[in-house]
Design an enzyme around this catalytic site. Structure first.
Site, PDB file in Angstrom:
ATOM      1  N   GLU A  26      -9.602   6.731  -4.658  1.00 39.19           N
ATOM      2  CA  GLU A  26      -9.951   6.648  -3.240  1.00 39.19           C
ATOM      3  C   GLU A  26      -9.358   7.808  -2.450  1.00 39.19           C
ATOM      4  O   GLU A  26     -10.044   8.408  -1.616  1.00 39.19           O
ATOM      5  CB  GLU A  26      -9.494   5.297  -2.670  1.00 39.19           C
ATOM      6  N   GLN A  27      -8.095   8.134  -2.711  1.00 38.01           N
ATOM      7  CA  GLN A  27      -7.470   9.236  -1.985  1.00 38.01           C
ATOM      8  C   GLN A  27      -8.056  10.583  -2.414  1.00 38.01           C
ATOM      9  O   GLN A  27      -8.287  11.460  -1.580  1.00 38.01           O
ATOM     10  CB  GLN A  27      -5.950   9.216  -2.181  1.00 38.01           C
ATOM     11  N   CYS A  57      -9.284   2.276   5.002  1.00 40.08           N
ATOM     12  CA  CYS A  57     -10.228   2.323   3.891  1.00 40.08           C
ATOM     13  C   CYS A  57     -10.711   3.766   3.755  1.00 40.08           C
ATOM     14  O   CYS A  57     -11.618   4.196   4.468  1.00 40.08           O
ATOM     15  CB  CYS A  57     -11.387   1.362   4.128  1.00 40.08           C
ATOM     16  N   ALA A  58     -10.082   4.510   2.862  1.00 40.30           N
ATOM     17  CA  ALA A  58     -10.405   5.929   2.695  1.00 40.30           C
ATOM     18  C   ALA A  58     -11.871   6.123   2.334  1.00 40.30           C
ATOM     19  O   ALA A  58     -12.504   7.084   2.784  1.00 40.30           O
ATOM     20  CB  ALA A  58      -9.507   6.553   1.627  1.00 40.30           C
ATOM     21  N   HIS A  74       0.836  -1.203   0.000  1.00 39.31           N
ATOM     22  CA  HIS A  74       0.000   0.000   0.000  1.00 39.31           C
ATOM     23  C   HIS A  74       0.870   1.251   0.000  1.00 39.31           C
ATOM     24  O   HIS A  74       1.893   1.303   0.680  1.00 39.31           O
ATOM     25  CB  HIS A  74      -0.951   0.000   1.204  1.00 39.31           C
ATOM     26  N   PRO A  75       0.431   2.257  -0.738  1.00 41.11           N
ATOM     27  CA  PRO A  75       1.197   3.507  -0.776  1.00 41.11           C
ATOM     28  C   PRO A  75       0.936   4.343   0.470  1.00 41.11           C
ATOM     29  O   PRO A  75      -0.074   4.163   1.153  1.00 41.11           O
ATOM     30  CB  PRO A  75       0.612   4.222  -2.005  1.00 41.11           C
ATOM     31  N   SER A  77      -6.338   3.537  -6.073  1.00 37.00           N
ATOM     32  CA  SER A  77      -5.852   4.338  -4.948  1.00 37.00           C
ATOM     33  C   SER A  77      -5.989   5.830  -5.217  1.00 37.00           C
ATOM     34  O   SER A  77      -6.341   6.595  -4.321  1.00 37.00           O
ATOM     35  CB  SER A  77      -4.394   4.008  -4.631  1.00 37.00           C
ATOM     36  N   PHE A  84       0.706   2.905   6.919  1.00 39.51           N
ATOM     37  CA  PHE A  84      -0.624   3.035   7.498  1.00 39.51           C
ATOM     38  C   PHE A  84      -1.646   2.711   6.420  1.00 39.51           C
ATOM     39  O   PHE A  84      -1.580   3.234   5.310  1.00 39.51           O
ATOM     40  CB  PHE A  84      -0.826   4.477   7.984  1.00 39.51           C
ATOM     41  N   VAL A  85      -2.594   1.821   6.738  1.00 39.66           N
ATOM     42  CA  VAL A  85      -3.644   1.453   5.782  1.00 39.66           C
ATOM     43  C   VAL A  85      -4.990   1.710   6.429  1.00 39.66           C
ATOM     44  O   VAL A  85      -5.245   1.280   7.567  1.00 39.66           O
ATOM     45  CB  VAL A  85      -3.535  -0.030   5.350  1.00 39.66           C
TER      46      VAL A  85
END
Length: 174
Positions: A87-88, A122-123, A67-68, A84, A119-120
């Site tokens: 989502e971001q 769910c945005a 994950h980024p 991603s 850090f992950v």
């Protein structure tokens, strides 16, 4: 796509279609392809979850490392996956103030230094203020607890990405 179509996909097409439901981990899609046919979305989700849960600690941490960083380098240089990026961007992580960007960069670095993986969260199930709060609050967790929390977030992300690809109410008769 209908679930019946998912069950008919070749190995290559399945991995191509579902290879990023777990961020940059096409091995997950490759592993669950053999569990077809899936009788429901729940069965497909369970197959992925079961695969992840069966991994050793190092494998689960590997998934987290794929994950980024939130609002990190990949976002700035345009190398985020399409999923991603969307989502971001939907929570405004692509348009942080300079103060927010500095804070996010510091939190990302502190988190990775403490736990050894990004850090992950769910945005799509959070907003920007809550993401910042969670980054700070989760620093108090132990490594094992945080690894499991991160994996639960991965599963949430996966579930939403799957539902973007497959009709949620789709069922097939096996």
């Amino acid at each position: 796509m209908e679930l019946s179509r998912v069950n008919q996909l070749s190995y290559e097409d399945f991995v191509s279609t579902f290879g990023n439901v777990v961020e940059k981990c096409p091995i997950v899609a490759a592993a669950v392809w053999a569990r077809r046919p899936f009788g429901s979305m729940d069965a497909l989700e369970d197959a992925i979850s079961d695969f992840i849960d069966a991994l050793p600690e190092s494998g689960r941490e590997g998934i987290l490392r794929c994950h980024p960083d939130l609002a990190g380098r990949d976002l700035r240089v345009g190398t985020l996956t399409q999923e991603s990026l969307k989502e971001q961007a939907n929570v405004g992580l692509d348009a942080l103030t300079s103060e927010e960007a500095s804070s996010m960069a510091r939190l990302n670095e502190d988190y990775k230094a403490h736990f050894g993986f990004p850090f992950v969260i769910c945005a799509r199930m959070n907003d920007k203020p809550n993401i910042f709060r969670q980054m700070r609050a989760r620093m108090a967790n132990g490594r094992a607890a945080e690894r499991e929390r991160g994996i639960e977030e991965v599963k949430k992300i996966c579930r939403l990405r799957l539902r973007d690809l497959v009709h949620a109410d789709a069922r097939v008769t096996l």
